[in-house]
Design an enzyme around this catalytic site. Sequence first.
Site, PDB file in Angstrom:
ATOM      1  N   LYS A  37      -8.046  -1.460  -4.293  1.00  0.00           N
ATOM      2  CA  LYS A  37      -7.474  -1.800  -3.225  1.00  0.00           C
ATOM      3  C   LYS A  37      -8.015  -1.460  -2.098  1.00  0.00           C
ATOM      4  O   LYS A  37      -8.360  -0.365  -1.786  1.00  0.00           O
ATOM      5  CB  LYS A  37      -5.897  -0.908  -3.171  1.00  0.00           C
ATOM      6  CG  LYS A  37      -4.969  -1.269  -4.545  1.00  0.00           C
ATOM      7  CD  LYS A  37      -4.327  -2.679  -4.146  1.00  0.00           C
ATOM      8  CE  LYS A  37      -2.993  -2.865  -5.050  1.00  0.00           C
ATOM      9  NZ  LYS A  37      -1.884  -2.895  -4.626  1.00  0.00           N
ATOM     10  N   PHE A  47       0.883  -1.321   0.229  1.00  0.00           N
ATOM     11  CA  PHE A  47      -0.111   0.007   0.240  1.00  0.00           C
ATOM     12  C   PHE A  47       0.933   1.277  -0.006  1.00  0.00           C
ATOM     13  O   PHE A  47       0.810   2.222  -0.660  1.00  0.00           O
ATOM     14  CB  PHE A  47      -0.667   0.039   1.211  1.00  0.00           C
ATOM     15  CG  PHE A  47      -1.932   1.001   1.269  1.00  0.00           C
ATOM     16  CD1 PHE A  47      -2.947   1.069   0.427  1.00  0.00           C
ATOM     17  CD2 PHE A  47      -1.643   2.232   2.188  1.00  0.00           C
ATOM     18  CE1 PHE A  47      -4.147   1.908   0.444  1.00  0.00           C
ATOM     19  CE2 PHE A  47      -2.621   3.223   2.039  1.00  0.00           C
ATOM     20  CZ  PHE A  47      -3.860   3.140   1.315  1.00  0.00           C
ATOM     21  N   GLU A  48       2.242   1.251   0.871  1.00  0.00           N
ATOM     22  CA  GLU A  48       2.796   2.355   1.084  1.00  0.00           C
ATOM     23  C   GLU A  48       3.651   2.568  -0.343  1.00  0.00           C
ATOM     24  O   GLU A  48       3.853   3.762  -0.801  1.00  0.00           O
ATOM     25  CB  GLU A  48       3.606   2.316   1.998  1.00  0.00           C
ATOM     26  CG  GLU A  48       2.925   2.149   3.473  1.00  0.00           C
ATOM     27  CD  GLU A  48       4.057   1.988   4.680  1.00  0.00           C
ATOM     28  OE1 GLU A  48       4.273   3.096   5.320  1.00  0.00           O
ATOM     29  OE2 GLU A  48       4.342   1.066   4.841  1.00  0.00           O
ATOM     30  N   ARG A 104       6.130 -13.013 -15.051  1.00  0.00           N
ATOM     31  CA  ARG A 104       5.819 -12.057 -15.829  1.00  0.00           C
ATOM     32  C   ARG A 104       6.946 -11.261 -16.362  1.00  0.00           C
ATOM     33  O   ARG A 104       7.004 -10.737 -17.526  1.00  0.00           O
ATOM     34  CB  ARG A 104       4.857 -10.964 -14.912  1.00  0.00           C
ATOM     35  CG  ARG A 104       4.387  -9.898 -15.884  1.00  0.00           C
ATOM     36  CD  ARG A 104       3.418  -8.883 -15.578  1.00  0.00           C
ATOM     37  NE  ARG A 104       4.078  -7.862 -14.601  1.00  0.00           N
ATOM     38  CZ  ARG A 104       3.615  -7.157 -13.584  1.00  0.00           C
ATOM     39  NH1 ARG A 104       2.088  -7.387 -13.646  1.00  0.00           N
ATOM     40  NH2 ARG A 104       4.124  -6.387 -12.781  1.00  0.00           N
ATOM     41  N   ASP A 122       2.775   1.541  -3.459  1.00  0.00           N
ATOM     42  CA  ASP A 122       1.843   1.992  -4.392  1.00  0.00           C
ATOM     43  C   ASP A 122       1.764   3.541  -4.223  1.00  0.00           C
ATOM     44  O   ASP A 122       1.660   4.157  -5.193  1.00  0.00           O
ATOM     45  CB  ASP A 122       0.561   1.468  -4.427  1.00  0.00           C
ATOM     46  CG  ASP A 122       0.714  -0.137  -4.884  1.00  0.00           C
ATOM     47  OD1 ASP A 122       1.566  -0.521  -5.291  1.00  0.00           O
ATOM     48  OD2 ASP A 122      -0.344  -0.920  -4.371  1.00  0.00           O
ATOM     49  N   LYS A 131      -8.211  -9.920  -5.504  1.00  0.00           N
ATOM     50  CA  LYS A 131      -6.933  -9.846  -6.119  1.00  0.00           C
ATOM     51  C   LYS A 131      -6.102 -10.830  -5.096  1.00  0.00           C
ATOM     52  O   LYS A 131      -6.025 -10.341  -4.053  1.00  0.00           O
ATOM     53  CB  LYS A 131      -6.576  -8.509  -6.160  1.00  0.00           C
ATOM     54  CG  LYS A 131      -5.161  -8.076  -6.683  1.00  0.00           C
ATOM     55  CD  LYS A 131      -5.090  -6.622  -6.542  1.00  0.00           C
ATOM     56  CE  LYS A 131      -3.842  -6.206  -7.618  1.00  0.00           C
ATOM     57  NZ  LYS A 131      -2.686  -6.852  -7.328  1.00  0.00           N
TER      58      LYS A 131
HETATM   59  S1  IVH Z   1      -5.966 -10.007 -14.039  1.00  0.00           S
HETATM   60  C1  IVH Z   1      -4.363  -7.653 -17.449  1.00  0.00           C
HETATM   61  N1  IVH Z   1      -6.838 -11.067 -11.936  1.00  0.00           N
HETATM   62  O1  IVH Z   1      -2.242  -8.506  -9.837  1.00  0.00           O
HETATM   63  C2  IVH Z   1      -4.849  -8.349 -16.670  1.00  0.00           C
HETATM   64  N2  IVH Z   1      -4.883 -10.330 -11.936  1.00  0.00           N
HETATM   65  O2  IVH Z   1      -1.620  -5.630  -9.984  1.00  0.00           O
HETATM   66  C3  IVH Z   1      -4.140  -8.303 -15.463  1.00  0.00           C
HETATM   67  N3  IVH Z   1      -3.500 -10.516  -9.815  1.00  0.00           N
HETATM   68  O3  IVH Z   1      -0.290  -8.715 -12.668  1.00  0.00           O
HETATM   69  C4  IVH Z   1      -4.112  -9.540 -14.498  1.00  0.00           C
HETATM   70  N4  IVH Z   1      -5.274 -11.433  -8.870  1.00  0.00           N
HETATM   71  O4  IVH Z   1      -0.383 -10.745 -11.008  1.00  0.00           O
HETATM   72  C5  IVH Z   1      -6.010 -10.493 -12.605  1.00  0.00           C
HETATM   73  N5  IVH Z   1      -7.891 -12.142 -10.329  1.00  0.00           N
HETATM   74  C6  IVH Z   1      -6.790 -11.230 -10.695  1.00  0.00           C
HETATM   75  C7  IVH Z   1      -5.652 -11.300 -10.042  1.00  0.00           C
HETATM   76  C8  IVH Z   1      -4.631 -10.545 -10.645  1.00  0.00           C
HETATM   77  C9  IVH Z   1      -4.163 -11.121  -8.674  1.00  0.00           C
HETATM   78  C10 IVH Z   1      -2.176  -9.889 -10.208  1.00  0.00           C
HETATM   79  C11 IVH Z   1      -1.595 -10.164 -11.239  1.00  0.00           C
HETATM   80  C12 IVH Z   1      -1.333  -8.576 -11.770  1.00  0.00           C
HETATM   81  C13 IVH Z   1      -1.328  -7.728 -10.645  1.00  0.00           C
HETATM   82  C14 IVH Z   1      -1.682  -6.373 -11.084  1.00  0.00           C
END
Ligand code: IVH
Length: 675
Positions: free
Chosen positions: A309, A34-35, A133, A37, A112
């Site tokens: 977030k 969080f910090e 990635r 970002d 997430k």
């Molecule tokens: S979608 C273009 N779905 O969060 C689509 N990402 O901050 C991008 N992440 O790089 C990914 N849970 O590693 C997607 N349900 C979810 C996710 C997710 C975690 C991660 C992923 C992404 C990062 C972005």
Amino acid sequence: MSASPRDQILRLRAAIQRHEELYRKKHAPEISDFEFDKLVDELADLEREFPMFAGPDLGIGDDKSEGFQQADHKAPMLSLDNTYDEADFRAFGDRLYKALGGTGLEFIVEPKVDGVAVSLTFEKGQFVRAVTRGNGARGDDVTANVSLIREIPRTLKGAPDLLEVRGEIYMELAEFQRLNQLREAAGEPLYANPRNLAAGTVKLLDGEEARKRRLSIVCYGLGACEPASAFATLKDFKHKLKAWGFPIRDDIDVQQGVDAAWKAIQQLDVLRRDLPFPTDGAVVKVNRLEDQRRAGTTSKFPHWAVAFKFPPDQAETILRKISMQVGRTGAITPVAELDPVLLAGSTVARATLHNADEIARKDIREGDTVRIQKAGEIIPQVLGVVREKRPAEAQPFDFEARLKELGLDATRDGEEAAYKLRAPSREMKIRRLVHFASKQCLDIDGLGDAVAEQLVDLGLVNVPVDALSITTAQWRMLEGFKDKSVDNMLAGLAQAKQRELWRAIHALGIPNVGMQTAKDLARHFKSMDALEAAQPTDLLVTKVGKKGGVSYESVISGVGIEVSESILSFFSDPNHRDWVKAMRAAGLNLVEAAAAGSVEGVAGKTFVLTGTLPTLGRDEARDLIEKAGGKVSGSVSKKTDYVVAGEEAGSKLTKAQELGVAILDEAGLRALLGS
Ligand code: IVH
């Protein structure tokens, strides 16, 4: 006076780079996501306002590390833009409606998952590789470790010719806690949070170590797909993933419009506390793939998805005392002892303060009221002091004075953040000795915790090698040691002296040198003398690129910069060279036996095992190969000599075929071994 925009930008960039390095490379962040970002957002705002001071792209999020082969993504792996409140989120919705025109947008809302993004490639329905990635275009090939996750299906019926399945590898909270309990029992510093441990595990070069930690995965996205028309919506795709057996989140409800999506986000904020994995937000995605294509992407983010977030849980409490925790290597970590307070579902009574600089920077004093936060990590962070509540008598914390009071004789060299004990403590001496004598080192029968404690308390052992020269009369000083037990101990020591070279190397306890690395070093250097005399160029090859950039290449698999530095710095200490002398004097074997069982055609060759063999277990096969002087590795590369394939061999077999590596079945292996 506040700093000029230019200075602010420079300072922010430096801070972001430092925290990025702590997070990606060391897997030991000092601030919460969080910090972090917030710093990134602040920089983006400033650079937008003052483009003349903006610097080159910081490459945030590039996870590539040395020691891995790399592979291209067929479709880029993008990141997500973040939103932090309802207005932010609705603005995302408005932009989408404007871009796509009309009405009727459908969304899918998912947790997430706080882990490591990975792309799983399937060709003609066969799993071929897993790649991190990296920089979005190209990442590290982590197939070997990812293959340990059993839930990933290896063959897909009726799959498109080419398919990249995107997902997140994570560690369940329960597994994280289990591993930390083991660390605690071994007196080793605790892992900071499940995300970093998952990332560290995916990037382990030591397959043996990786096997001991259970990783999980959840799949959520579609990368490259040929033919492209295979799916119409994300919902369809996720149903298909489920049918193929991928672990996915089951809630595939489609939300009609922004209001419904916002409601789903709020529900998730409640639900997330009971999820078995760490989450720090929700991800909202457009359901129809045609809408996604029309919305498009920037170079970093899709316009059709966004992260929301959740604000991290925070609390205020009183810091009663700063205590000092001493790790196995003697590193000292200051710990805040707090008035217990409920935070994110658990009672918190301690929090890490990282190091002396951190305490000084935040001016944290005993008696202060502090704000603490848990954002994904299990160990809470002390964010800062509530100044208004500081008691009048609170004194600035004098770190060195406290060390002295506690009788801790510690120092730190310029570069290091942590103070380290100058001489090892009783605990450290015991733990080092137990390691030295353990099954994975010299395997000294009968030398466990209880005996180690006595040896240290009697002053017979200061450094582990001392154990090798304890006399019969001295052994008798131990409780319960009569003729018989002394004889047994001496017999055990005599056996330990005949063991393989790698055991002596592992027993030294060189930081970052685990069992597998010790084996690799033994095989490469063939004697302790040669290892001790190793120069940097014996461990790494330096390459200078066209633009003058310097990169390093490993000479020995698994020995990158960090491990090399560790080895060189270990042997540069005269005390450690004395240990080796003492080992030699005690008659310990310090050379690679021209392996008694060494078999021509196997010795020096690299094998990869895959699938189930008809009669041999994995460990048995590995043992046989190693006894014959061969080496077993976890992943197939050009350097692999043989792949031994059994039933249900997966991507490693495919890769061996592609690379033209020789393939054996069990009978072939036995023939080669001559058994
Ligand atoms: S979608 C273009 N779905 O969060 C689509 N990402 O901050 C991008 N992440 O790089 C990914 N849970 O590693 C997607 N349900 C979810 C996710 C997710 C975690 C991660 C992923 C992404 C990062 C972005």
